[in-house]
Design an enzyme around this catalytic site. Sequence first.
Site, PDB file in Angstrom:
ATOM      1  CD  GLU A   1      -2.918  -1.230   2.264  1.00 28.98           C
ATOM      2  OE1 GLU A   1      -2.899  -0.341   3.146  1.00 28.98           O
ATOM      3  OE2 GLU A   1      -3.720  -2.183   2.288  1.00 28.98           O
TER       4      GLU A   1
ATOM      5  CD  GLU B   1      -5.112  -7.795   1.700  1.00 28.21           C
ATOM      6  OE1 GLU B   1      -6.037  -7.014   2.044  1.00 28.21           O
ATOM      7  OE2 GLU B   1      -3.913  -7.534   1.892  1.00 28.21           O
TER       8      GLU B   1
END
Length: 190
Positions: free
Chosen positions: A10, A112
């Site tokens: 991220e 995810e």
Amino acid sequence: KIYAWEVVNEVLNEDGDSIFSRTLGSSFVEEAFHTAHATDPNAKLYINDYGIEAKNKKSDALYELVKEWKAKGVPVHGVGMQAHFREGSVPSTLQENIKRFSDLGVDVAITELQVRYLMPASADKIANQAQDYSHAFSACENVDRCVGVTVWGFTDKYTFFFDKGYGEQQLWTKDFKPKPDVEAVDKVLK
């Protein structure tokens, strides 16, 4: 032995920018990959992010960074796409986007995957969720260098809600019964 490491997670904002790169440049990412490779030279090294599943400003920025890093010999071996979706929002460009990253010579993994819907549940939402799971698994299955799909969890009993009003994003119910999602994914994998 570890097969792969998530080295950087991220790092980009939704607009493809980053406070880190504005402050430090992208060299800190390169250094992280070189350090990880020196520590575990046999492992595949990944950069992982959310919001890069579709062709958009953020995925375009990451694509250009990975392309640049590969040209410089930075040992980035894979891109992880987190794939936190709302029902009906699996991008139509998911497979195309996976392919363009794989064309850079890196593996791609969906890391995810979850598909949540606005509560309360309904038969239509549950059917759409199954279709969305199928679409995501198919997009990966159809690209040679897409190496796998990891779901965010498996039962709604232990679901983590980060999107108010949304839920039941897992493949099994809170009483551990398979949803239509399981059959939809099974069909893709057979």
